[in-house]
Write a protein that holds these residues in place. Structure first.
Motif, short mmCIF file in Angstrom:
data_model
loop_
_atom_site.label_atom_id
_atom_site.label_comp_id
_atom_site.label_asym_id
_atom_site.label_seq_id
_atom_site.Cartn_x
_atom_site.Cartn_y
_atom_site.Cartn_z
N LEU A 136 27.12 49.66 58.94
CA LEU A 136 27.74 51.02 58.72
C LEU A 136 27.95 51.36 57.41
O LEU A 136 28.77 50.96 56.77
CB LEU A 136 29.15 50.53 59.47
CG LEU A 136 29.25 50.34 60.82
CD1 LEU A 136 30.68 50.22 61.37
CD2 LEU A 136 28.64 51.45 61.90
N LYS A 137 27.01 52.33 57.11
CA LYS A 137 26.81 52.54 55.57
C LYS A 137 28.08 53.36 55.11
O LYS A 137 28.28 53.38 53.95
CB LYS A 137 25.61 53.52 55.27
CG LYS A 137 24.15 52.69 55.73
CD LYS A 137 23.16 53.48 55.43
CE LYS A 137 21.85 52.81 55.77
NZ LYS A 137 20.61 53.41 55.74
N PRO A 138 28.94 54.07 55.99
CA PRO A 138 29.83 54.89 55.37
C PRO A 138 31.26 54.07 55.10
O PRO A 138 31.99 54.72 54.59
CB PRO A 138 30.31 55.80 56.70
CG PRO A 138 29.02 55.73 57.46
CD PRO A 138 28.64 54.46 57.39
N ILE A 139 31.02 52.64 55.43
CA ILE A 139 32.12 51.88 54.78
C ILE A 139 31.67 50.66 53.95
O ILE A 139 30.85 49.75 54.31
CB ILE A 139 32.75 51.28 56.26
CG1 ILE A 139 33.22 52.21 57.29
CG2 ILE A 139 33.89 50.29 55.76
CD1 ILE A 139 33.88 51.45 58.40
N ARG A 140 31.95 50.98 52.67
CA ARG A 140 31.33 50.11 51.68
C ARG A 140 31.95 48.77 51.59
O ARG A 140 31.24 47.84 51.22
CB ARG A 140 31.83 50.76 50.38
CG ARG A 140 33.12 50.71 49.85
CD ARG A 140 33.69 51.26 48.54
NE ARG A 140 34.77 51.49 48.07
CZ ARG A 140 35.57 50.24 47.67
NH1 ARG A 140 34.84 49.10 47.79
NH2 ARG A 140 36.81 50.34 47.34
N GLN A 141 32.85 48.55 52.30
CA GLN A 141 33.43 47.09 52.27
C GLN A 141 32.84 46.28 53.44
O GLN A 141 33.00 45.06 53.35
CB GLN A 141 35.32 47.21 52.41
CG GLN A 141 35.92 47.60 51.57
CD GLN A 141 36.21 49.16 51.52
OE1 GLN A 141 35.54 49.72 52.29
NE2 GLN A 141 37.20 49.90 50.79
N TRP A 142 32.14 46.75 54.23
CA TRP A 142 31.42 46.24 55.41
C TRP A 142 29.95 46.04 54.94
O TRP A 142 29.27 45.07 55.19
CB TRP A 142 31.60 47.12 56.53
CG TRP A 142 32.97 46.65 57.09
CD1 TRP A 142 33.98 46.05 56.42
CD2 TRP A 142 33.70 47.47 58.40
NE1 TRP A 142 35.25 46.18 57.30
CE2 TRP A 142 35.04 46.88 58.48
CE3 TRP A 142 33.13 48.23 59.18
CZ2 TRP A 142 35.80 47.47 59.31
CZ3 TRP A 142 34.00 48.75 60.19
CH2 TRP A 142 35.24 48.35 60.22
N HIS A 143 29.43 47.55 54.33
CA HIS A 143 27.99 47.57 54.31
C HIS A 143 27.64 46.97 53.04
O HIS A 143 27.44 47.63 51.96
CB HIS A 143 27.57 49.10 54.21
CG HIS A 143 25.91 49.29 54.16
ND1 HIS A 143 25.06 48.91 55.21
CD2 HIS A 143 25.20 49.81 53.16
CE1 HIS A 143 24.01 49.40 54.90
NE2 HIS A 143 24.10 49.69 53.50
N ASN A 144 27.37 45.62 52.82
CA ASN A 144 27.29 44.93 51.53
C ASN A 144 26.37 43.57 52.11
O ASN A 144 26.57 43.12 53.28
CB ASN A 144 28.48 44.82 50.55
CG ASN A 144 29.56 44.00 51.46
OD1 ASN A 144 29.44 42.92 51.68
ND2 ASN A 144 30.64 44.64 51.73
#
Length: 312
Positions: A136-144
Motif C-alpha cells: 500500500l503505497k499511500p501509507i509510508r509506515q507500511w510501504h517500506n
C-alpha cells in the motif's frame, strides 16, 4: 489507521499458527521433535486452530462477511486474495503431514518431505499477509522494506514460543526449541526497533503544498475543512495517537512481547520449570504482539488525510 480488532486477531493468530507449522516441519526434517505418534498431529491441530481463528476473525471486518469467498477469485492482482488461496492450500499438506507422522512415523522420508512442504506453505501465507500492507503505497509506515520481513520474523518468533511450550508440556524439557525461541525473541525485538527508527526518520510522504503544487508560494493551508463532521476517511484512516502514548506503548511492547517471553524461554531452556515457564511465555508474547499490532495500525497515516490537516 483505525486498529480493527478483527485485523489484530488475524495478524496475531495466523502468525502463531503458521509460525508453529513452519517450525514443526523444520524440526521434523531435522528429527528434533518428540517421537510420540501424537505429538505432530496435536501440534498441527493447534497450528491450524490458531490460523483458522485468525482467518475467521478477519471476516468480521467485512461489510458482507457472507461474500468473503469472492476474495479468492482475485489472486492474480490482490495480495488479500493470494493470502486466502495460500491459507487454503496450506491445510492439505499440514493434515497429510500429521497423518504420515502418525502412520509412518517421524523417520519416514515422506513424513519429513511433506512436513517441509507444509512449512513452506505456512511461510508463504504469512508473506502474503505481510504484502497486503507492504504493497500500500499511500501509507509510508507500511510501504517500506521492513514490513514484510518483520511479519515473517514475528511469525517465526511466536511459532517458536508455541513450539517450546508444546515440547515443554509434552516432555518436561524444551532445550532446543527454547533456545530457538530465545534467539527469535532477540531477532524480533531488534527488528521492531529498526522499524520504529526507520519510520521516525522518514520524511512526510506528502504535504498540502506538494499535493496541490503550490510549494513555491509558501505555507499552504485550507480555507475551510473539507467536512464539518466525521466521514469515512477520518473514521477509517484518520486515527491519531499522541507521540507520548506511542512512546509508552513501544516500551511496553519491548518488555511484554519480546523481553519477558525471551527470559521465560531462557528459563525453559535451562530446565527451570519448562512446563510452566514456556506456556507463560506464549501468553505474554500473545498479549504483547496484540499491542504491537494495535500500534502498527494506529501509527499508520494515509495520504488522504492531508486534506484534513493531518501530517503524513
Amino acid at each position: 489507521m483505525t486498529p480493527a480488532s478483527s485485523v489484530l486477531l488475524l495478524t496475531t493468530l495466523t502468525g502463531f499458527g503458521y509460525g508453529l507449522l513452519a517450525w514443526l516441519g523444520l524440526f521434523a526434517a531435522a528429527r528434533a521433535l518428540p517421537v510420540s505418534p501424537w505429538f505432530v498431529p496435536v501440534g498441527v491441530i493447534v497450528a491450524l486452530a490458531c490460523a483458522s481463528g485468525g482467518l475467521l476473525a478477519s471476516t468480521l471486518h467485512l461489510g458482507r462477511p457472507e461474500r468473503a469467498w469472492r476474495a479468492f477469485s482475485q489472486w492474480r492482482s490482490s495480495w488479500l486474495s493470494r493470502e486466502g488461496v495460500a491459507s487454503m492450500l496450506t491445510y492439505p499438506p499440514a493434515l497429510i503431514f500429521a497423518g504420515l507422522w502418525f502412520l509412518l512415523g517421524p523417520d519416514a522420508l515422506a513424513t519429513r518431505l511433506v512436513g517441509l512442504v507444509a512449512a513452506a506453505m505456512g511461510i508463504g501465507t504469512v508473506y502474503c499477509t505481510a504484502m497486503i500492507y507492504a504493497s500500500l503505497k499511500p501509507i509510508r509506515q507500511w510501504h517500506n522494506p521492513h514490513t514484510a520481513p518483520d511479519y515473517l520474523i514475528f511469525a517465526a518468533f511466536s511459532g517458536a514460543m508455541l513450539l517450546a511450550a508444546l515440547i515443554g508440556i509434552w516432555t518436561g524439557q524444551a532445550r532446543g526449541a527454547g533456545l530457538i525461541a530465545v534467539l527469535a525473541a532477540i531477532a524480533a525485538g531488534v527488528a521492531k526497533l529498526a522499524y520504529w527508527r526507520f519510520i521516525d526518520a522518514q520524511k512526510p510522504l506528502a504535504t498540502l503544498a506538494s499535493a496541490t503544487g503550490l510549494s513555491a508560494f509558501g505555507t499552504v493551508r485550507p480555507l475551510d475543512q473539507p467536512h464539518f463532521t466525521e466521514n469515512y476517511i477520518l473514521r477509517e484512516m484518520g486515527y491519531q495517537i499522541a507521540r507520548k502514548h506511542a512512546a509508552k506503548l513501544r516500551r511496553l511492547i519491548l518488555v511484554l512481547a519480546f523481553g519477558a517471553p525471551g527470559i521465560l524461554a531462557l528459563l525453559a531452556t535451562i530446565g527451570v520449570v519448562p512446563m510452566v515457564s514456556a506456556p507463560l511465555a506464549v501468553v505474554l508474547a500473545a498479549v504483547g504482539l496484540l499491542v504491537e499490532r494495535w500500534l502498527f495500525f494506529a501509527e499508520a497515516t494515509h495520504v488522504s488525510t492531508i486534506y484534513y490537516g493531518r501530517a503524513v
